[in-house]
Write a protein that holds these residues in place. Sequence first.
Motif, PDB file in Angstrom:
ATOM      1  N   SER A 137      -3.097  -2.221  -1.043  1.00 29.42           N
ATOM      2  CA  SER A 137      -2.268  -3.032  -1.919  1.00 29.42           C
ATOM      3  C   SER A 137      -0.874  -2.581  -1.410  1.00 29.42           C
ATOM      4  O   SER A 137      -0.695  -1.611  -0.728  1.00 29.42           O
ATOM      5  CB  SER A 137      -2.304  -2.853  -3.354  1.00 29.42           C
ATOM      6  OG  SER A 137      -1.967  -1.633  -3.709  1.00 29.42           O
ATOM      7  N   GLY A 138       0.013  -3.475  -1.857  1.00 28.90           N
ATOM      8  CA  GLY A 138       1.463  -3.164  -1.336  1.00 28.90           C
ATOM      9  C   GLY A 138       2.365  -2.186  -2.204  1.00 28.90           C
ATOM     10  O   GLY A 138       3.503  -1.970  -2.145  1.00 28.90           O
ATOM     11  N   LEU A 139       1.550  -1.636  -3.181  1.00 35.30           N
ATOM     12  CA  LEU A 139       2.125  -0.880  -4.270  1.00 35.30           C
ATOM     13  C   LEU A 139       2.611   0.590  -3.599  1.00 35.30           C
ATOM     14  O   LEU A 139       2.233   1.004  -2.622  1.00 35.30           O
ATOM     15  CB  LEU A 139       1.009  -0.420  -5.201  1.00 35.30           C
ATOM     16  CG  LEU A 139       0.696  -1.830  -6.108  1.00 35.30           C
ATOM     17  CD1 LEU A 139      -0.311  -1.187  -7.113  1.00 35.30           C
ATOM     18  CD2 LEU A 139       2.003  -2.450  -7.033  1.00 35.30           C
ATOM     19  N   PRO A 140       3.466   1.379  -4.202  1.00 35.74           N
ATOM     20  CA  PRO A 140       3.641   2.490  -3.655  1.00 35.74           C
ATOM     21  C   PRO A 140       2.450   3.742  -3.670  1.00 35.74           C
ATOM     22  O   PRO A 140       1.639   3.240  -4.580  1.00 35.74           O
ATOM     23  CB  PRO A 140       4.795   3.074  -4.980  1.00 35.74           C
ATOM     24  CG  PRO A 140       5.336   2.125  -5.433  1.00 35.74           C
ATOM     25  CD  PRO A 140       4.192   0.910  -5.397  1.00 35.74           C
ATOM     26  N   ILE A 142     -18.122  10.981  -2.343  1.00 34.27           N
ATOM     27  CA  ILE A 142     -17.014  11.927  -1.701  1.00 34.27           C
ATOM     28  C   ILE A 142     -16.759  11.489  -0.493  1.00 34.27           C
ATOM     29  O   ILE A 142     -15.666  11.343  -0.019  1.00 34.27           O
ATOM     30  CB  ILE A 142     -17.208  13.377  -2.344  1.00 34.27           C
ATOM     31  CG1 ILE A 142     -17.262  13.652  -3.452  1.00 34.27           C
ATOM     32  CG2 ILE A 142     -16.238  14.061  -1.449  1.00 34.27           C
ATOM     33  CD1 ILE A 142     -17.724  15.089  -3.976  1.00 34.27           C
ATOM     34  N   ARG A 143     -17.716  11.457   0.424  1.00 34.72           N
ATOM     35  CA  ARG A 143     -17.470  11.229   1.963  1.00 34.72           C
ATOM     36  C   ARG A 143     -17.058   9.816   2.080  1.00 34.72           C
ATOM     37  O   ARG A 143     -16.372   9.619   2.945  1.00 34.72           O
ATOM     38  CB  ARG A 143     -19.055  11.563   2.643  1.00 34.72           C
ATOM     39  CG  ARG A 143     -19.424  13.071   2.887  1.00 34.72           C
ATOM     40  CD  ARG A 143     -20.767  13.004   3.448  1.00 34.72           C
ATOM     41  NE  ARG A 143     -21.069  14.260   3.629  1.00 34.72           N
ATOM     42  CZ  ARG A 143     -22.354  14.642   3.861  1.00 34.72           C
ATOM     43  NH1 ARG A 143     -23.296  13.893   3.821  1.00 34.72           N
ATOM     44  NH2 ARG A 143     -22.583  16.107   4.205  1.00 34.72           N
ATOM     45  N   ALA A 144     -17.268   8.771   1.209  1.00 39.64           N
ATOM     46  CA  ALA A 144     -17.143   7.530   1.487  1.00 39.64           C
ATOM     47  C   ALA A 144     -15.645   7.300   1.205  1.00 39.64           C
ATOM     48  O   ALA A 144     -14.757   6.467   1.592  1.00 39.64           O
ATOM     49  CB  ALA A 144     -17.852   6.681   0.658  1.00 39.64           C
ATOM     50  N   LEU A 145     -15.211   8.123   0.132  1.00 37.96           N
ATOM     51  CA  LEU A 145     -13.981   7.947  -0.593  1.00 37.96           C
ATOM     52  C   LEU A 145     -12.751   8.806   0.129  1.00 37.96           C
ATOM     53  O   LEU A 145     -11.450   8.520   0.117  1.00 37.96           O
ATOM     54  CB  LEU A 145     -13.922   8.293  -1.978  1.00 37.96           C
ATOM     55  CG  LEU A 145     -14.559   7.194  -3.035  1.00 37.96           C
ATOM     56  CD1 LEU A 145     -14.488   7.585  -4.506  1.00 37.96           C
ATOM     57  CD2 LEU A 145     -13.886   5.951  -3.014  1.00 37.96           C
ATOM     58  N   THR A 146     -13.251  10.016   0.733  1.00 37.18           N
ATOM     59  CA  THR A 146     -12.335  10.765   1.380  1.00 37.18           C
ATOM     60  C   THR A 146     -11.271  10.051   2.358  1.00 37.18           C
ATOM     61  O   THR A 146     -10.043  10.119   2.258  1.00 37.18           O
ATOM     62  CB  THR A 146     -13.010  12.022   2.101  1.00 37.18           C
ATOM     63  OG1 THR A 146     -13.458  12.742   0.922  1.00 37.18           O
ATOM     64  CG2 THR A 146     -12.175  12.808   2.775  1.00 37.18           C
ATOM     65  N   PRO A 147     -11.830   9.362   3.351  1.00 35.41           N
ATOM     66  CA  PRO A 147     -10.913   8.903   4.323  1.00 35.41           C
ATOM     67  C   PRO A 147      -9.998   7.661   3.694  1.00 35.41           C
ATOM     68  O   PRO A 147      -8.773   7.348   4.010  1.00 35.41           O
ATOM     69  CB  PRO A 147     -11.767   8.013   5.326  1.00 35.41           C
ATOM     70  CG  PRO A 147     -12.942   7.736   4.493  1.00 35.41           C
ATOM     71  CD  PRO A 147     -13.302   9.210   3.794  1.00 35.41           C
ATOM     72  N   ILE A 148     -10.394   7.213   2.668  1.00 29.26           N
ATOM     73  CA  ILE A 148      -9.572   6.045   1.891  1.00 29.26           C
ATOM     74  C   ILE A 148      -8.353   6.763   1.517  1.00 29.26           C
ATOM     75  O   ILE A 148      -7.200   6.506   1.439  1.00 29.26           O
ATOM     76  CB  ILE A 148     -10.319   5.311   0.965  1.00 29.26           C
ATOM     77  CG1 ILE A 148     -11.436   4.425   1.680  1.00 29.26           C
ATOM     78  CG2 ILE A 148      -9.673   4.163   0.194  1.00 29.26           C
ATOM     79  CD1 ILE A 148     -12.456   3.822   0.973  1.00 29.26           C
ATOM     80  N   LEU A 149      -8.771   8.008   0.730  1.00 26.90           N
ATOM     81  CA  LEU A 149      -7.608   8.469  -0.155  1.00 26.90           C
ATOM     82  C   LEU A 149      -6.550   9.341   0.655  1.00 26.90           C
ATOM     83  O   LEU A 149      -5.469   9.410   0.750  1.00 26.90           O
ATOM     84  CB  LEU A 149      -8.143   9.277  -1.132  1.00 26.90           C
ATOM     85  CG  LEU A 149      -8.439   8.780  -2.402  1.00 26.90           C
ATOM     86  CD1 LEU A 149      -9.221   9.856  -3.586  1.00 26.90           C
ATOM     87  CD2 LEU A 149      -7.147   8.259  -2.924  1.00 26.90           C
ATOM     88  N   VAL A 150      -7.236   9.722   2.014  1.00 29.72           N
ATOM     89  CA  VAL A 150      -6.549  10.498   3.075  1.00 29.72           C
ATOM     90  C   VAL A 150      -5.439   9.430   3.471  1.00 29.72           C
ATOM     91  O   VAL A 150      -4.403   9.867   3.822  1.00 29.72           O
ATOM     92  CB  VAL A 150      -7.358  11.057   4.094  1.00 29.72           C
ATOM     93  CG1 VAL A 150      -6.578  11.326   5.475  1.00 29.72           C
ATOM     94  CG2 VAL A 150      -8.101  12.143   3.643  1.00 29.72           C
ATOM     95  N   GLY A 151      -5.728   8.310   3.760  1.00 30.51           N
ATOM     96  CA  GLY A 151      -4.800   6.977   4.150  1.00 30.51           C
ATOM     97  C   GLY A 151      -3.949   6.976   3.258  1.00 30.51           C
ATOM     98  O   GLY A 151      -2.792   6.665   3.637  1.00 30.51           O
ATOM     99  N   VAL A 152      -4.101   6.888   2.070  1.00 32.22           N
ATOM    100  CA  VAL A 152      -3.216   6.762   0.837  1.00 32.22           C
ATOM    101  C   VAL A 152      -2.142   7.623   0.956  1.00 32.22           C
ATOM    102  O   VAL A 152      -0.791   7.763   0.939  1.00 32.22           O
ATOM    103  CB  VAL A 152      -3.767   6.685  -0.423  1.00 32.22           C
ATOM    104  CG1 VAL A 152      -2.596   6.464  -1.476  1.00 32.22           C
ATOM    105  CG2 VAL A 152      -4.476   5.282  -0.571  1.00 32.22           C
ATOM    106  N   VAL A 153      -2.551   8.789   1.007  1.00 33.42           N
ATOM    107  CA  VAL A 153      -1.894  10.275   1.230  1.00 33.42           C
ATOM    108  C   VAL A 153      -0.989  10.206   2.335  1.00 33.42           C
ATOM    109  O   VAL A 153       0.287  10.499   2.143  1.00 33.42           O
ATOM    110  CB  VAL A 153      -2.784  11.580   1.082  1.00 33.42           C
ATOM    111  CG1 VAL A 153      -1.735  12.751   1.221  1.00 33.42           C
ATOM    112  CG2 VAL A 153      -3.182  11.842  -0.328  1.00 33.42           C
ATOM    113  N   GLU A 154      -1.356   9.824   3.639  1.00 35.91           N
ATOM    114  CA  GLU A 154      -0.819  10.010   4.461  1.00 35.91           C
ATOM    115  C   GLU A 154       0.418   9.003   4.373  1.00 35.91           C
ATOM    116  O   GLU A 154       1.565   9.268   4.957  1.00 35.91           O
ATOM    117  CB  GLU A 154      -1.673   9.533   5.736  1.00 35.91           C
ATOM    118  CG  GLU A 154      -2.264  10.892   6.202  1.00 35.91           C
ATOM    119  CD  GLU A 154      -3.297  10.252   7.278  1.00 35.91           C
ATOM    120  OE1 GLU A 154      -3.761   9.279   7.596  1.00 35.91           O
ATOM    121  OE2 GLU A 154      -4.014  11.363   8.013  1.00 35.91           O
TER     122      GLU A 154
END
Length: 211
Positions: free
Chosen positions: A79-82, A124-136
Amino acid sequence: MPRVSKPAAERREEILDAAERLFAAKGVSATTTGDILDAVGIAKGTLYYHFTSKDAILSALIERTAAMIAERAAQAAASGLPAPRRFMAVIGAMRVKGDAAALIDGLHDAANTHFHLLSLVTTIRALTPILVGVVEDGIAEGSFTCSDPRTTIEILLTSGAMLVDEGIFTGEADQAPRRMAGVLLAAEALLSTAPGALTGPAAPASPEAEG
């Protein structure tokens, strides 16, 4: 009544759907491959063409549930959210309902410890790359400061999954909201984001994902 031939992928999903309903209703241990055969209306050879055992079916269901959660999480992350809002939306996407939720509850039984842990690790393995992208993305926009996004997310997901898991902290469901709030406070500290960015009104109660 003659058996109906179906494409392999469709038959595989039909077996998984039937097994999930049975596991949710009867429990993993009480459900037999015979129950699954009867529910789908197929011969034993057809079942074993797709899955070598009941354990293989359960493993596939865990993978499928994790993939479903990851798909929802990826949509939330896109999404385009912060970044802080997207971070919380991904956490919210970890909730499951219906037969999938009942199956996860069934994995809390001591006899299913291996699959309980497998479900946690797979999610955890499935969600990690998604949240890493959000953090980046958050680092790029100035919402987060973090030198090692992947390790930070692995720490947060693992601690969160363990702390709100009723199969690990038996009889302490009332403590899950407090523990989840604590994990989010830790996330704010580790990500060096503004106080309340992750613990405000939008914070989830207790998204017990795959365990």
